[in-house]
Design an enzyme around this catalytic site. Structure first.
Site, short mmCIF file in Angstrom:
data_model
loop_
_atom_site.label_atom_id
_atom_site.label_comp_id
_atom_site.label_asym_id
_atom_site.label_seq_id
_atom_site.Cartn_x
_atom_site.Cartn_y
_atom_site.Cartn_z
N GLU A 104 0.88 -1.16 0.00
CA GLU A 104 0.00 0.00 0.00
C GLU A 104 0.92 1.22 0.00
OE1 GLU A 104 -2.70 0.39 3.32
OE2 GLU A 104 -3.45 2.30 2.52
N ARG B 81 4.96 -13.01 9.66
CA ARG B 81 5.62 -11.76 9.35
C ARG B 81 6.94 -11.67 10.11
NH1 ARG B 81 1.97 -7.72 9.11
NH2 ARG B 81 3.39 -6.07 9.64
N LYS C 73 4.12 0.73 9.40
CA LYS C 73 4.32 2.02 8.73
C LYS C 73 3.71 3.17 9.52
CE LYS C 73 2.99 0.11 4.87
NZ LYS C 73 2.44 -0.11 3.53
P1 ATP Z 1 2.52 -2.16 7.89
O1 ATP Z 1 1.69 -2.68 9.00
O2 ATP Z 1 3.95 -2.05 8.21
O3 ATP Z 1 1.98 -0.91 7.30
P2 ATP Z 1 1.28 -3.62 5.84
O4 ATP Z 1 1.07 -5.08 5.85
O5 ATP Z 1 0.11 -2.76 6.09
O6 ATP Z 1 2.48 -3.29 6.78
P3 ATP Z 1 1.48 -3.43 3.04
O7 ATP Z 1 2.02 -2.34 2.21
O8 ATP Z 1 0.04 -3.68 3.00
O9 ATP Z 1 1.95 -3.14 4.50
O10 ATP Z 1 2.29 -4.76 2.80
C1 ATP Z 1 2.66 -5.28 1.54
C2 ATP Z 1 3.03 -6.72 1.73
O11 ATP Z 1 4.12 -6.83 2.63
C3 ATP Z 1 1.89 -7.53 2.30
O12 ATP Z 1 1.73 -8.69 1.51
C4 ATP Z 1 2.33 -7.86 3.69
O13 ATP Z 1 1.87 -9.13 4.05
C5 ATP Z 1 3.85 -7.81 3.60
N1 ATP Z 1 4.42 -7.42 4.89
C6 ATP Z 1 4.17 -6.31 5.59
N2 ATP Z 1 4.83 -6.31 6.78
C7 ATP Z 1 5.55 -7.47 6.79
C8 ATP Z 1 6.44 -8.06 7.73
N3 ATP Z 1 6.74 -7.48 8.90
N4 ATP Z 1 6.99 -9.26 7.43
C9 ATP Z 1 6.71 -9.86 6.26
N5 ATP Z 1 5.87 -9.36 5.34
C10 ATP Z 1 5.30 -8.17 5.59
MG MG Z 2 -1.61 -2.72 4.98
#
Ligand code: ATP
Ligand code: MG
Length: 565
Positions: free
Chosen positions: A45, A270, A280
């Site tokens: 995102e 994760r 983020k």
């Molecule tokens: P955040 O909570 O840090 O904002 P998010 O999951 O909302 O992370 P996205 O941009 O939606 O962030 O994530 C893109 C991809 O990265 C998703 O498929 C998510 O599963 C993966 N991802 C995000 N954080 C992690 C992590 N800590 N370890 C492994 N994969 C991750």
């Molecule tokens: Mg997300």
């Protein structure tokens, strides 16, 4: 021919270390012919910069596609216009490229599918599988029930299909104010999975979207967009983190009701890293509160922060490989990331000498005004790296902590009575030292043995310790920034009722203002790593140097794991 290549790839994958469970599924699917080629995707995102957790997801989806000769898409999941922007899109692309990957399947945006998703919603309504609800959020929340008690149906649940269609079209046409009503999937208000209890799939929100501008005043919920986007792109294996496991039945319900391509979603744990935060939203707060110097502050766990700190793409990829892919969450030691960097740079980085906390070392029997050029190899691990010239003369800089006024037998550096070797130069013996008015030593005097030159030492003198040094006349003045863990607590966001900001490490940045570097470093390029003898790995921060008007170096990592957390 193509088949033969596929077969060797499969064999290759099976040799060596055992496959993790996701790769095993992929290998099985290729073998059984379920898929000719795999197609994965990475769906960030664009609401912030990528962090090391994302690197794990990137290495997985890009890495598997690369290894198995498949495709990988980069898809920006941009359904939340208020938090997303083009700057983040650009930063994400830059980081993925830097990690060494390319999206050979193409670059996509969920917003490109807004029309298709709207049509999907219409077809659900037409099947009697979605309805417009006019209740306020509190009412809907109350009807949701709890995991152990069923919910209750909305009074609008049985609206006629025609009325739903009209209302939904009116929502899109902008006839209603924000939040006036929502579109919900009509599934089962007593389902054991809360996500299946008539989830909201569209909301009214007048927000400017960074790509579609003001075309839309309704936006699909993430859950209504994500699975269908995978399907639209014919993603064979949709790899995501464990929190999406409970959403999977919903995605599958949409796929079935819409009768579209069924991508297979597989969840993995994760990455959590100790002494930092990873979401983020929390990283944005550190930036906005000015706790750090932007998303790319070298203490941040972001890809851009690690890059500025001096991490290499290779080290991050090695780290992700070491962490592995599992079903159970755990917290990884920050030291593992540092180990991966040392492991790479020990082979890849040229050596140089720098003194971070200088005091003068005067060689009293060395002729005044004389300078000789000594040579030192750039990298003992890599003969092809060549050697460099280091000027040597009567006055040098040495490290303050390498001298003690009183020392015991176990001290192998300089002190009264001690003899040491100067790296790539000569053996010197203590003569005396001068203490300044503040009581601190500011000059150490030694005598050298002319026949003890490194590489042609015939002196027969033994010196247990080796010190680094820099010639005063040719030294470069520099600022060096030393970094430590950003949080002193291993799990700063793991304390209920306490703000993670409270656990910041007050000593996460230490600036050394008066450092002396050997002259060869005047040609150093920003971001290129060096091993400073005995001190660790460092790289020049190009942007910060330009801003400061003098060279600014970052310490990427120490030579040894000195963390005592
Ligand atoms: P955040 O909570 O840090 O904002 P998010 O999951 O909302 O992370 P996205 O941009 O939606 O962030 O994530 C893109 C991809 O990265 C998703 O498929 C998510 O599963 C993966 N991802 C995000 N954080 C992690 C992590 N800590 N370890 C492994 N994969 C991750
Ligand atoms: Mg997300």
């Amino acid at each position: 021919m193509a088949d033969a290549r596929k077969q060797t790839d499969l064999n290759k994958a099976e040799e060596g270390s055992p496959l993790h469970f996701i790769e095993q599924i992929i290998v099985d699917d290729l073998k059984s012919g379920k898929h000719e080629r795999i197609h994965t995707r990475f769906p960030p995102e664009p609401n912030g910069h990528l962090h090391i957790g994302h690197a794990k997801a990137i290495c997985l989806s890009f890495g598997l596609a690369e290894k198995h000769n498949g495709f990988v898409n980069l898809r920006f999941d941009d359904t939340n216009p208020e938090k997303e922007n083009q700057e983040y899109v650009d930063a994400i692309k830059r980081d993925i490229i830097w990690l060494g990957y390319t999206w050979n399947g193409g670059e996509f945006y969920t917003s490109d599918y807004f029309e298709t998703l709207f049509e999907f919603a219409v077809s659900l309504i037409q099947k009697g599988k979605a309805y417009v609800d006019h209740q306020v959020p509190a009412e809907m929340a109350q009807q949701k029930g709890t995991p152990t008690s069923p919910g209750t149906n909305s009074p609008h649940r049985n609206r006629p299909i025609e009325e739903n269609l009209q209302l939904f079209r009116d929502m899109r046409a902008g006839l209603y104010p924000d939040g006036h009503c929502v579109l919900r999937a009509r599934i089962d208000m007593s389902h054991s999975n809360m996500h299946m209890r008539d989830p909201i799939i569209y909301r009214i929100k007048r927000a400017h979207h960074h790509r579609t501008g003001d075309d839309w005043c309704i936006y699909p919920m993430y859950d209504f967009a994500h699975g269908q986007s995978d399907s639209i792109e014919n993603i064979t294996h949709s790899l995501c983190t464990l929190e999406f496991e409970v959403h999977r039945p919903l995605y599958e319900w949409f796929i079935k009701e819409l009768n579209i391509y069924p991508s297979r979603q597989i969840e993995f744990a994760r990455l959590n890293l100790d002494h930092t935060v990873m979401s983020k939203r929390k990283l944005l707060r550190l930036v906005e509160d000015g706790v750090v110097d932007g998303w790319d502050d070298p203490r941040m766990p972001t890809i851009s922060g690690l890059r500025r700190r001096g991490f290499t793409p290779e080290s991050i990829r090695t780290f992700c490989e070491r962490v592995g892919i599992a079903k159970r969450e755990n917290v990884i030691d920050f030291s593992l990331l540092e180990w991966a960097l040392r492991d790479h740079l020990n082979k890849a980085a040229n050596r140089a000498m720098a003194v971070l906390d200088p005091i003068k070392l005067v060689i009293i029997n060395y002729p005044e005004g004389k300078t000789e050029d000594l040579t030192s190899e750039n990298n003992p691990e890599d003969p092809s790296a060549g050697s460099r010239i280091m000027p040597f003369s009567r006055e040098l800089w040495m490290e303050r902590e390498d001298f003690k006024e009183e020392a015991n037998k176990k001290w192998f550096r300089l002190a009264p009575g001690k003899t040491v070797r100067l790296k790539s130069a000569f053996i010197v013996r203590y003569v005396d030292h001068i203490t300044g008015p503040d009581g601190r030593v500011n000059e150490v005097h030694v005598e050298y043995f002319p026949d003890s030159r490194s590489g042609s030492d015939t002196s027969g003198i033994k010196a247990k310790g080796t010190l680094h040094w820099v010639n005063t006349a040719t030294a470069i003045d520099a600022e060096v920034r030393l970094y430590d863990r950003l949080f002193s607590d291993p799990t700063p966001d793991g304390h209920e009722g306490l703000d993670f900001i409270e656990f910041l490490n007050p000593n996460s940045l230490e600036t050394k203002w008066n450092c002396k570097l050997e002259p060869s470093l005047s040609n150093a390029e920003g971001g290129v790593p060096y091993q400073f003898t005995r001190l660790g790995y460092f790289s020049l921060d190009g942007e910060q140097s330009a801003e400061a008007g003098h060279p600014v170096w970052n310490r990427s990592v120490t030579l040894k794991d000195g963390w005592k957390g």
